[in-house]
Design a protein around this motif. Structure first.
Motif, PDB file in Angstrom:
ATOM      1  N   ILE A  33     -16.184 -58.763 -37.346  1.00  0.00           N
ATOM      2  CA  ILE A  33     -15.292 -59.176 -36.837  1.00  0.00           C
ATOM      3  C   ILE A  33     -15.045 -60.177 -35.807  1.00  0.00           C
ATOM      4  O   ILE A  33     -16.045 -59.806 -34.628  1.00  0.00           O
ATOM      5  N   PHE A  34     -14.372 -61.060 -35.479  1.00  0.00           N
ATOM      6  CA  PHE A  34     -14.044 -62.041 -34.037  1.00  0.00           C
ATOM      7  C   PHE A  34     -12.804 -61.587 -34.152  1.00  0.00           C
ATOM      8  O   PHE A  34     -11.624 -61.477 -34.608  1.00  0.00           O
ATOM      9  N   GLY A  35     -12.206 -62.137 -32.349  1.00  0.00           N
ATOM     10  CA  GLY A  35     -10.449 -63.038 -31.874  1.00  0.00           C
ATOM     11  C   GLY A  35     -10.350 -61.904 -31.153  1.00  0.00           C
ATOM     12  O   GLY A  35     -11.083 -60.826 -30.768  1.00  0.00           O
ATOM     13  N   PRO A  36      -9.384 -61.780 -30.419  1.00  0.00           N
ATOM     14  CA  PRO A  36      -8.369 -61.107 -29.706  1.00  0.00           C
ATOM     15  C   PRO A  36      -8.858 -59.603 -29.715  1.00  0.00           C
ATOM     16  O   PRO A  36      -7.843 -59.296 -30.963  1.00  0.00           O
ATOM     17  N   GLY A  37      -8.915 -58.473 -28.744  1.00  0.00           N
ATOM     18  CA  GLY A  37      -9.118 -57.449 -28.967  1.00  0.00           C
ATOM     19  C   GLY A  37     -10.535 -56.938 -30.064  1.00  0.00           C
ATOM     20  O   GLY A  37     -10.849 -55.683 -30.335  1.00  0.00           O
ATOM     21  N   PHE A  38     -11.112 -58.010 -30.252  1.00  0.00           N
ATOM     22  CA  PHE A  38     -12.310 -57.428 -30.839  1.00  0.00           C
ATOM     23  C   PHE A  38     -13.849 -57.859 -29.986  1.00  0.00           C
ATOM     24  O   PHE A  38     -14.722 -58.498 -30.531  1.00  0.00           O
ATOM     25  N   SER A  39     -13.293 -58.080 -28.912  1.00  0.00           N
ATOM     26  CA  SER A  39     -14.798 -58.097 -28.228  1.00  0.00           C
ATOM     27  C   SER A  39     -15.728 -57.690 -27.772  1.00  0.00           C
ATOM     28  O   SER A  39     -15.461 -56.413 -27.526  1.00  0.00           O
ATOM     29  N   GLY A  40     -17.190 -57.269 -28.103  1.00  0.00           N
ATOM     30  CA  GLY A  40     -17.637 -56.258 -27.619  1.00  0.00           C
ATOM     31  C   GLY A  40     -18.448 -56.409 -26.585  1.00  0.00           C
ATOM     32  O   GLY A  40     -18.166 -57.905 -25.661  1.00  0.00           O
ATOM     33  N   ILE A  41     -19.268 -55.028 -25.965  1.00  0.00           N
ATOM     34  CA  ILE A  41     -19.718 -55.367 -24.891  1.00  0.00           C
ATOM     35  C   ILE A  41     -21.547 -54.797 -24.459  1.00  0.00           C
ATOM     36  O   ILE A  41     -21.667 -53.993 -25.013  1.00  0.00           O
ATOM     37  N   ILE A  42     -21.427 -55.880 -24.088  1.00  0.00           N
ATOM     38  CA  ILE A  42     -23.229 -55.902 -24.273  1.00  0.00           C
ATOM     39  C   ILE A  42     -23.707 -54.592 -23.993  1.00  0.00           C
ATOM     40  O   ILE A  42     -23.074 -54.202 -22.108  1.00  0.00           O
ATOM     41  N   ASN A  43     -24.585 -54.276 -23.873  1.00  0.00           N
ATOM     42  CA  ASN A  43     -25.125 -53.201 -23.364  1.00  0.00           C
ATOM     43  C   ASN A  43     -25.876 -53.278 -22.125  1.00  0.00           C
ATOM     44  O   ASN A  43     -27.190 -54.297 -22.831  1.00  0.00           O
ATOM     45  N   ILE A  44     -26.319 -52.752 -20.841  1.00  0.00           N
ATOM     46  CA  ILE A  44     -26.465 -53.097 -19.604  1.00  0.00           C
ATOM     47  C   ILE A  44     -27.746 -52.921 -19.205  1.00  0.00           C
ATOM     48  O   ILE A  44     -28.058 -51.821 -18.279  1.00  0.00           O
ATOM     49  N   GLY A  45     -28.017 -51.661 -20.093  1.00  0.00           N
ATOM     50  CA  GLY A  45     -28.878 -50.183 -19.894  1.00  0.00           C
ATOM     51  C   GLY A  45     -28.583 -48.883 -20.182  1.00  0.00           C
ATOM     52  O   GLY A  45     -27.605 -48.561 -19.348  1.00  0.00           O
ATOM     53  N   SER A  46     -28.533 -48.253 -21.402  1.00  0.00           N
ATOM     54  CA  SER A  46     -27.828 -47.055 -21.099  1.00  0.00           C
ATOM     55  C   SER A  46     -26.685 -47.190 -21.425  1.00  0.00           C
ATOM     56  O   SER A  46     -25.988 -46.078 -20.512  1.00  0.00           O
ATOM     57  N   SER A  47     -25.509 -48.053 -22.133  1.00  0.00           N
ATOM     58  CA  SER A  47     -24.848 -47.944 -20.999  1.00  0.00           C
ATOM     59  C   SER A  47     -23.624 -48.105 -21.991  1.00  0.00           C
ATOM     60  O   SER A  47     -22.255 -48.280 -22.083  1.00  0.00           O
ATOM     61  N   CYS A  48     -23.972 -47.325 -23.101  1.00  0.00           N
ATOM     62  CA  CYS A  48     -23.081 -47.328 -25.222  1.00  0.00           C
ATOM     63  C   CYS A  48     -22.025 -46.448 -25.025  1.00  0.00           C
ATOM     64  O   CYS A  48     -21.461 -46.632 -24.953  1.00  0.00           O
ATOM     65  N   TYR A  49     -22.202 -45.384 -23.530  1.00  0.00           N
ATOM     66  CA  TYR A  49     -20.752 -44.475 -23.653  1.00  0.00           C
ATOM     67  C   TYR A  49     -20.119 -45.023 -22.417  1.00  0.00           C
ATOM     68  O   TYR A  49     -18.560 -44.528 -23.251  1.00  0.00           O
ATOM     69  N   ILE A  50     -20.089 -46.195 -21.821  1.00  0.00           N
ATOM     70  CA  ILE A  50     -19.323 -46.196 -21.216  1.00  0.00           C
ATOM     71  C   ILE A  50     -18.221 -47.818 -21.851  1.00  0.00           C
ATOM     72  O   ILE A  50     -17.411 -47.514 -22.494  1.00  0.00           O
ATOM     73  N   ASN A  51     -18.973 -48.678 -22.595  1.00  0.00           N
ATOM     74  CA  ASN A  51     -18.702 -49.263 -23.897  1.00  0.00           C
ATOM     75  C   ASN A  51     -17.821 -48.502 -24.787  1.00  0.00           C
ATOM     76  O   ASN A  51     -16.841 -49.106 -25.581  1.00  0.00           O
ATOM     77  N   SER A  52     -18.413 -47.337 -25.316  1.00  0.00           N
ATOM     78  CA  SER A  52     -17.443 -46.683 -25.980  1.00  0.00           C
ATOM     79  C   SER A  52     -15.879 -45.964 -25.645  1.00  0.00           C
ATOM     80  O   SER A  52     -14.929 -46.314 -26.748  1.00  0.00           O
ATOM     81  N   VAL A  53     -15.935 -46.175 -23.983  1.00  0.00           N
ATOM     82  CA  VAL A  53     -14.736 -44.771 -23.996  1.00  0.00           C
ATOM     83  C   VAL A  53     -13.961 -46.551 -23.186  1.00  0.00           C
ATOM     84  O   VAL A  53     -12.485 -45.764 -23.455  1.00  0.00           O
ATOM     85  N   LEU A  54     -14.320 -47.430 -22.933  1.00  0.00           N
ATOM     86  CA  LEU A  54     -13.659 -49.014 -22.433  1.00  0.00           C
ATOM     87  C   LEU A  54     -13.057 -49.115 -24.212  1.00  0.00           C
ATOM     88  O   LEU A  54     -11.597 -49.505 -24.203  1.00  0.00           O
ATOM     89  N   GLN A  55     -13.713 -49.239 -25.243  1.00  0.00           N
ATOM     90  CA  GLN A  55     -13.364 -49.753 -26.367  1.00  0.00           C
ATOM     91  C   GLN A  55     -11.593 -48.870 -27.227  1.00  0.00           C
ATOM     92  O   GLN A  55     -10.896 -49.280 -27.726  1.00  0.00           O
ATOM     93  N   MET A  56     -12.232 -47.201 -26.979  1.00  0.00           N
ATOM     94  CA  MET A  56     -11.033 -46.374 -27.076  1.00  0.00           C
ATOM     95  C   MET A  56      -9.611 -46.778 -26.167  1.00  0.00           C
ATOM     96  O   MET A  56      -8.785 -47.013 -26.690  1.00  0.00           O
ATOM     97  N   LEU A  57      -9.812 -47.106 -25.049  1.00  0.00           N
ATOM     98  CA  LEU A  57      -8.936 -46.975 -24.232  1.00  0.00           C
ATOM     99  C   LEU A  57      -8.206 -48.159 -24.328  1.00  0.00           C
ATOM    100  O   LEU A  57      -7.310 -48.210 -24.145  1.00  0.00           O
ATOM    101  N   TYR A  58      -8.132 -49.488 -24.243  1.00  0.00           N
ATOM    102  CA  TYR A  58      -7.936 -50.597 -25.110  1.00  0.00           C
ATOM    103  C   TYR A  58      -7.077 -50.545 -25.972  1.00  0.00           C
ATOM    104  O   TYR A  58      -5.715 -51.555 -26.100  1.00  0.00           O
ATOM    105  N   LEU A  59      -7.183 -49.568 -26.714  1.00  0.00           N
ATOM    106  CA  LEU A  59      -6.481 -48.941 -27.734  1.00  0.00           C
ATOM    107  C   LEU A  59      -4.538 -48.888 -27.216  1.00  0.00           C
ATOM    108  O   LEU A  59      -4.033 -49.063 -28.352  1.00  0.00           O
ATOM    109  N   VAL A  60      -4.748 -48.644 -25.809  1.00  0.00           N
ATOM    110  CA  VAL A  60      -3.777 -47.713 -25.995  1.00  0.00           C
ATOM    111  C   VAL A  60      -2.769 -48.682 -24.947  1.00  0.00           C
ATOM    112  O   VAL A  60      -3.039 -49.388 -24.432  1.00  0.00           O
ATOM    113  N   PRO A  61      -1.771 -49.200 -25.453  1.00  0.00           N
ATOM    114  CA  PRO A  61      -0.894 -50.610 -24.910  1.00  0.00           C
ATOM    115  C   PRO A  61      -0.403 -49.948 -22.796  1.00  0.00           C
ATOM    116  O   PRO A  61      -0.740 -50.897 -22.816  1.00  0.00           O
TER     117      PRO A  61
END
Length: 810
Positions: A328-356
């Motif tokens: 899926i693509f488009g606004p709100g569906f942007s992925g975050i590239i893993n820059i070295g064991s950073s999936c914990y950061i990526n997952s938290v950011l995606q969760m927070l982006y859900l909050v207005p």
């Protein structure tokens, strides 16, 4: 014969470029990128566009060496009043590139049948479409020298890693070579030129991958370097003559010509058979007539090539097994590239982006955060870097099906948020819940008014203590942003179904009952009648926030102190009613325990458990708080609390419920010891350099806790600070040039009925290893966010969540 056959061929030779005249160069300021300065080449200062983006490349300021994309060039021109830029573009070709003609062009890495080239040219804003070759013929001397220094300068991100001597992917430290330190050079009179090198071995002829033997001055080619990762093979040409020369002469230390810059170079110790540092490199080069400060970097070091390879490595990802997922693509569906064991950061950011609130504060106001401070401060500003990430998630600019690489790399964001933290400043995998708390603390410390997005998560916890011997009660409350949920593993049932492993299963209701149920404290001395008996405590939610994060306590400690993950499924509905766990405060028929601070009103804690924590080297406040908050359950529970809360800001402070208690009160020696423990160790290092402690503390605040940047700041600005500490009515916010008031903390309250909106799940045996992914629910549909891959979910792992984001029902 046809008309086409007789047609005169068209002359496709491009017309000659007009040289940049002195009139044309008005508005251009230039500086030379000396080795001690940083040149930013990797991405735009204000967005995540890179040299690869759509063939547009990026622009590097000839004044500040900051990097912007063409869309944001106006922003930096407006501030710097400089219109001169080096245009930098990276291209990937499916065949061998042509030899460079009228542009500086460097061959970087060959990947099987593809190769990557870097192209540089000079442009003047706003006419950035007119690209001028970087040559002495086409450019005035000052512009040519500035542009050339930019071209051959290592990018700032790579320079920082090379200076540290550490690869962020393997963490291996490059050592100082004792063989280099004690090296004896031959007095053979050999002197070398700065260019035109070629392998000294007869009939070799190689002019790249050349190594200078620092004993006798022989220049020999290196051995072929082959790195295999997946299906990709990277080969650097070489005939191995440098090693053959060592085997003949036993002269061990060599330096790779073309990699020497800013005191750094690719140095190898053949005797130790490992890369190393030469602490006397300048002296050793001088022996052969080479000035270290005049050396120019023209080739990538071995470490740089390893970094390039690892960044191209296809990280293994966790997907919904056996299911073909639709991207899926488009606004709100942007992925975050893993820059070295950073999936914990990526997952938290995606969760927070859900909050207005986060979208409103950081995404919708991104331009304000990025433009209202000087460009250089953007690199170190928490607010600016957070806004940059949220804007990228919000726009969908990096989530387009036709893009060669979807997603973006929040490298500077990670650096700024983690700076000064002993775990989050590393490239290792970390705990997502701990990172969420840390991130909230950073927001609280930096976000300007009037809206603080953490308020959407903040809630109050109420604790009721009943003194059984007297019947009196006490109520206390505290704030929190994450609600830990106990998993009573002993009450879990066997999960029936097919599969080789036996798993346990338990309902969320059972977990909530264990979390908010009664706990008995033995050996409690009543402040009413002085009797020693039992007390009963119960923790409930005093308020219900807009969004509630539940952390399932899936990780526990074994008796040996090792982390163990509970292998259990937690069954829950997507509609959750927490109203039964609402704290109601003092009731009309209850008698309250006295609040006399001179009385022993503090709850009794198990002294044996306290002594056990003290024996581990922690102070009395920590020991008593750990035992109290784990409700005298066991020494293991107290130790687990200590290990998971060592980074809390109030870690060494007494718990409010325990203050004023005679039993186990800290002595003056304890207080003195605690004062020493709470001193900032980074500030103490700066004190050793001769700076007063209050200036050291202020400098660390200004640069976000980076000791090297703080030292540099002090050398430049120490005289502007008072010689003695002064009381600051308004705390200094990091990297702020204006005293903008911070947003006040607030508590929201409403209904206790929630719906599930996001799941952060973890795969692995420890929160510090494995992999994190996020599942987000939007418009009644679940989506999987697995680093840069975003897809429609077919089977979200609801029962395996580590963090659950609940949204209050409308």
């Amino acid at each position: 014969m046809s008309e086409a056959d007789t047609a005169i061929p068209m002359d496709t030779t491009p017309p000659p470029q007009e040289p940049v005249s002195s009139t044309y160069s008005v508005g251009i300021e230039t500086n030379i990128a000396t080795p001690n300065l940083k040149v930013y080449k990797d991405e735009c200062l204000y967005c995540y566009d890179t040299p690869y983006c759509d063939g547009n490349g990026v622009l590097i300021s000839t004044k500040s060496f900051l990097c912007v994309c063409p869309k944001h060039a106006e922003w930096i021109v407006e501030y710097e009043k400089n219109c001169g830029f080096v245009h930098y573009k990276k291209l990937i070709h499916s065949s061998e590139p042509e030899e460079p003609k009228d542009k500086i062009q460097k061959l970087s890495i060959k990947l099987d049948t593809t190769c990557e080239t870097e192209e540089y040219s000079f442009v003047q804003y706003p006419n950035i479409a007119r690209k001028i070759p970087i040559s002495e013929i086409d450019l005035p001397e000052d512009i040519y020298n500035s542009s050339r220094s930019i071209v051959y300068h290592t990018s700032a991100s790579v320079q920082e890693r090379l200076e540290a001597g550490v690869s962020e992917w393997d963490g291996e430290q490059i050592f100082d070579s004792e063989n280099a330190r004690t090296l004896i050079q031959l007095d053979n009179g050999k002197k070398l030129d700065y260019t035109g090198w070629m392998c000294d071995e007869p009939e070799c002829g190689l002019k790249e991958n050349l190594w200078l033997n620092l004993t006798d001055g022989a220049i020999m080619c290196g051995r072929p370097q082959v790195v295999q990762q997946g299906a990709e093979t990277v080969t650097l040409p070489g005939n191995g003559h440098a090693k053959i020369h060592y085997e003949r002469t036993k002269h061990p230390i060599v330096v790779k010509l073309g990699t020497i810059s800013n005191g750094n170079a690719d140095v190898y110790d053949y005797k130790m058979d490992d890369a190393c540092k030469d602490p006397k490199l300048a002296q050793h080069l001088s022996h052969f007539g080479l000035d270290l400060n005049k050396m120019e970097k023209t080739e990538k070091s071995t470490l740089e090539m390893e970094l390039d390879l690892n960044q191209k490595w296809e990280w293994s990802r966790c997907t919904e097994d056996g299911v073909s997922l639709e991207s899926i693509f488009g606004p709100g569906f942007s992925g975050i590239i893993n820059i070295g064991s950073s999936c914990y950061i990526n997952s938290v950011l995606q969760m927070l982006y859900l909050v207005p609130d986060f979208v409103k504060v950081y995404a919708e106001n991104a331009e304000k955060f990025l433009r209202e401070i000087p460009p250089k401060e953007v690199l170190e500003s928490f607010n600016a870097q957070t806004a940059k990430v949220c804007a990228a998630l919000h726009s969908g600019q990096y989530s387009e099906a036709e893009r060669k690489e979807c997603g973006f790399k929040p490298t500077q964001f990670r650096k700024v948020v983690g700076r000064g933290h002993r775990e989050f400043s590393t490239a290792g995998q970390q705990d997502a819940e701990e990172y969420l708390r840390h991130f909230f603390e950073k927001v609280d410390s930096n976000v300007p008014g009037p809206l603080n997005p953490v308020d959407a998560f903040r809630f109050k916890v109420e604790t009721r203590l009943l003194d059984e011997s007297s019947g009196y009660v006490r109520y206390s409350e505290r704030e929190d942003v994450v609600q830990p949920v106990t998993i009573p593993f002993e009450h879990a049932a066997e999960l029936t179904g097919s599969g080789p492993e036996k798993r346990k299963v338990i309902a969320l209701d059972k977990c909530l009952e264990a979390t908010f149920g009664d706990e008995i404290i033995e050996g409690f001395q009543s402040p009413v009648n002085e009797r020693v008996g039992n007390a009963i405590t119960r923790t409930t939610l005093k308020t219900f926030p807009d969004y509630l994060v539940l952390q399932m306590k899936r990780f526990t400690y074994t008796l040996e102190g090792a982390i163990k993950k509970l292998d259990v499924d937690v069954l829950l509905d997507e509609q959750i009613d927490l109203t039964p766990y609402l704290g109601k405060g003092p009731q009309p028929n209850e008698n309250l325990l006295p609040e006399d601070v001179n009385a022993d009103v503090g709850p009794r804690v198990n002294q044996n458990y306290v002594d056990g924590i003290l024996n581990m080297g922690f102070n009395m406040n920590v020991a008593r708080k750990a035992v109290y908050l784990t409700k005298n359950a066991s020494i293991d529970a107290a130790v687990e609390w200590v290990m998971t809360h060592m980074d809390d800001a109030d870690f060494n402070e007494a718990h409010p419920d325990l203050k004023g208690s005679r039993s186990g009160a800290p002595t003056s020696a304890d207080i003195e010891k605690r004062g020493e423990e709470t001193k900032n160790p980074l500030a103490q290092e700066l004190v050793q350099l001769g700076f007063p402690e209050h200036k050291a503390e202020h400098a660390l605040k200004q640069v976000g806790g980076d000791i090297n940047a703080a030292a540099e700041w002090l050398f430049m600005n120490a005289d502007t600070l008072p010689d003695h500490p002064v009381k600051e009515d308004t705390p200094v916010r990091e990297n702020s040039t204006a005293a903008t008031p911070k947003a006040a903390k607030g508590i929201r309250n409403g209904s206790g009925k929630y719906r599930l909106r996001a799941i952060v799940s973890h795969m692995g045996t420890s929160p510090h290893s494995g992999h994190y992914v996020a599942h987000i629910k939007r418009d009644e549909k679940w989506y999987l966010f697995n680093d840069e891959k975003v897809a429609i979910s077919q089977n979200p792992p609801v029962s395996l969540g580590y963090l659950y984001l609940l949204e209050r029902c409308p």
